[in-house]
Design a protein around this motif. Structure first.
Motif, PDB file in Angstrom:
ATOM      1  N   CYS A   1      32.986  72.105  48.771  1.00  0.00           N
ATOM      2  CA  CYS A   1      33.843  71.889  47.627  1.00  0.00           C
ATOM      3  C   CYS A   1      33.227  71.442  46.532  1.00  0.00           C
ATOM      4  O   CYS A   1      33.594  71.968  45.513  1.00  0.00           O
ATOM      5  CB  CYS A   1      35.345  71.123  48.240  1.00  0.00           C
ATOM      6  N   LYS A   2      32.513  70.196  46.627  1.00  0.00           N
ATOM      7  CA  LYS A   2      31.887  69.634  45.619  1.00  0.00           C
ATOM      8  C   LYS A   2      30.869  70.619  44.915  1.00  0.00           C
ATOM      9  O   LYS A   2      30.644  70.585  43.888  1.00  0.00           O
ATOM     10  CB  LYS A   2      31.070  68.469  46.102  1.00  0.00           C
ATOM     11  N   LYS A   3      30.205  71.647  45.738  1.00  0.00           N
ATOM     12  CA  LYS A   3      29.002  72.530  45.177  1.00  0.00           C
ATOM     13  C   LYS A   3      29.747  73.699  44.319  1.00  0.00           C
ATOM     14  O   LYS A   3      29.491  73.912  43.228  1.00  0.00           O
ATOM     15  CB  LYS A   3      28.565  73.198  46.325  1.00  0.00           C
TER      16      LYS A   3
ATOM     17  N   ALA B   1      41.784  80.976  44.265  1.00  0.00           N
ATOM     18  CA  ALA B   1      41.430  80.499  45.621  1.00  0.00           C
ATOM     19  C   ALA B   1      39.811  80.393  45.673  1.00  0.00           C
ATOM     20  O   ALA B   1      39.098  81.358  44.927  1.00  0.00           O
ATOM     21  CB  ALA B   1      41.904  81.616  46.518  1.00  0.00           C
ATOM     22  N   VAL B   2      39.333  79.458  46.405  1.00  0.00           N
ATOM     23  CA  VAL B   2      37.762  79.595  46.693  1.00  0.00           C
ATOM     24  C   VAL B   2      37.766  79.472  48.205  1.00  0.00           C
ATOM     25  O   VAL B   2      38.569  79.141  49.035  1.00  0.00           O
ATOM     26  CB  VAL B   2      37.129  78.349  45.940  1.00  0.00           C
ATOM     27  N   ILE B   3      36.537  79.757  48.599  1.00  0.00           N
ATOM     28  CA  ILE B   3      36.286  79.853  50.324  1.00  0.00           C
ATOM     29  C   ILE B   3      35.170  78.906  50.604  1.00  0.00           C
ATOM     30  O   ILE B   3      33.884  78.859  49.914  1.00  0.00           O
ATOM     31  CB  ILE B   3      36.010  81.296  50.721  1.00  0.00           C
TER      32      ILE B   3
ATOM     33  N   SER C   1      41.294  69.581  41.902  1.00  0.00           N
ATOM     34  CA  SER C   1      40.194  68.919  41.944  1.00  0.00           C
ATOM     35  C   SER C   1      39.420  69.494  43.294  1.00  0.00           C
ATOM     36  O   SER C   1      38.107  69.148  43.065  1.00  0.00           O
ATOM     37  CB  SER C   1      40.449  67.454  42.215  1.00  0.00           C
ATOM     38  N   LEU C   2      39.986  70.306  44.077  1.00  0.00           N
ATOM     39  CA  LEU C   2      39.210  70.672  45.147  1.00  0.00           C
ATOM     40  C   LEU C   2      38.472  69.536  46.317  1.00  0.00           C
ATOM     41  O   LEU C   2      37.956  69.660  47.250  1.00  0.00           O
ATOM     42  CB  LEU C   2      38.183  71.662  45.145  1.00  0.00           C
ATOM     43  N   LEU C   3      38.802  68.342  45.952  1.00  0.00           N
ATOM     44  CA  LEU C   3      38.344  67.147  46.548  1.00  0.00           C
ATOM     45  C   LEU C   3      39.198  66.553  47.543  1.00  0.00           C
ATOM     46  O   LEU C   3      38.836  65.265  48.335  1.00  0.00           O
ATOM     47  CB  LEU C   3      37.793  66.078  45.604  1.00  0.00           C
TER      48      LEU C   3
ATOM     49  N   LYS D   1      37.001  72.716  38.077  1.00  0.00           N
ATOM     50  CA  LYS D   1      38.261  72.751  38.847  1.00  0.00           C
ATOM     51  C   LYS D   1      38.776  74.355  38.903  1.00  0.00           C
ATOM     52  O   LYS D   1      38.336  75.244  38.399  1.00  0.00           O
ATOM     53  CB  LYS D   1      39.418  71.773  37.918  1.00  0.00           C
ATOM     54  N   CYS D   2      39.517  74.135  40.031  1.00  0.00           N
ATOM     55  CA  CYS D   2      40.098  75.394  40.618  1.00  0.00           C
ATOM     56  C   CYS D   2      41.562  75.654  39.894  1.00  0.00           C
ATOM     57  O   CYS D   2      42.349  74.578  40.011  1.00  0.00           O
ATOM     58  CB  CYS D   2      40.239  75.521  42.276  1.00  0.00           C
TER      59      CYS D   2
END
Ligand code: AR6
Length: 170
Positions: A48-50, A63-65, A25-27, A57-58
């Motif tokens: 993260c919301k952006k 991975a995201v930064i 969810s990245l949340l 979803k990831c």
């Protein structure tokens, strides 16, 4: 490239990037993810919301930064580890992907120092020794590892800390 095994709260580290053991969810959530969002503040959640709005979803292993908000590091790299339930080779590959994809983002962003938590070994119940072996093997085999100066395995619990110290000797 220097590998350091330390026992610490990852949110206190002053490195270019810390890695978060997030969920898809990245949340935010519990464990290290909860600590990072709590101490880093809302700026991380907004970032993260952006990303969520842009890509959804990831997926596990990706991975995201984002910014590190109020934390002493500059960036947080959020990666989603596999949940250990039945085991199997795909879980091992997915955990290795977490390390590899996080390092790819680090190199792309000219990050020279990076700290990893023991991804998946808490709430996601991945066996600690197997996870440590995969982590060490994946980073030492990483093709652009010479672009990173300092890589920290930031252990939280004593068991992981001792295991990494044993394995690094080999
Ligand atoms: N600093 C460093 N390591 C920590 C810290 C900290 N402050 N807090 C815990 N650890 P976990 P997972 C260690 O459960 O297994 C979340 O709810 C911990 O001892 O944080 O990948 C997410 O949102 C363990 O060794 O992550 C996901 O839903 C390691 O960090 C889910 O948990 C990972 O434990 C992810 O589960």
């Amino acid at each position: 490239m220097n590998i350091h095994i330390i026992q610490s709260d990852i949110t206190t580290l002053k490195v270019d990037a810390i890695v978060n053991a997030a969920n898809s969810s990245l949340l935010g959530g519990g464990g290290v993810d909860g600590a990072i969002h709590r101490k880093g503040g809302l700026e991380i959640l907004e970032a993260c919301k952006k990303i969520r709005a842009r890509q959804g979803k990831c997926k596990t292993g990706k991975a995201v930064i984002t910014t590190a908000g109020k934390l002493p590091s500059n960036y947080v790299i959020h990666t989603v580890g596999p949940v250990w339930n039945t085991g199997g080779k795909d879980k091992e590959k997915l955990l290795a992907n977490c390390y590899k994809n996080s390092l790819d983002l680090a190199v792309e962003n000219n990050i020279k120092s990076i700290a990893f938590p023991n991804i998946s070994t808490g709430i996601y119940r991945f066996p600690k020794k197997l996870a440590a072996e995969i982590a060490l093997k994946t980073v030492t085999a990483y093709e652009h590892i010479n672009k990173i100066d300092d890589l920290y395995f930031c252990c939280f619990d004593q068991e992981n800390f001792e295991m990494y110290q044993e394995l690094i000797k080999k």
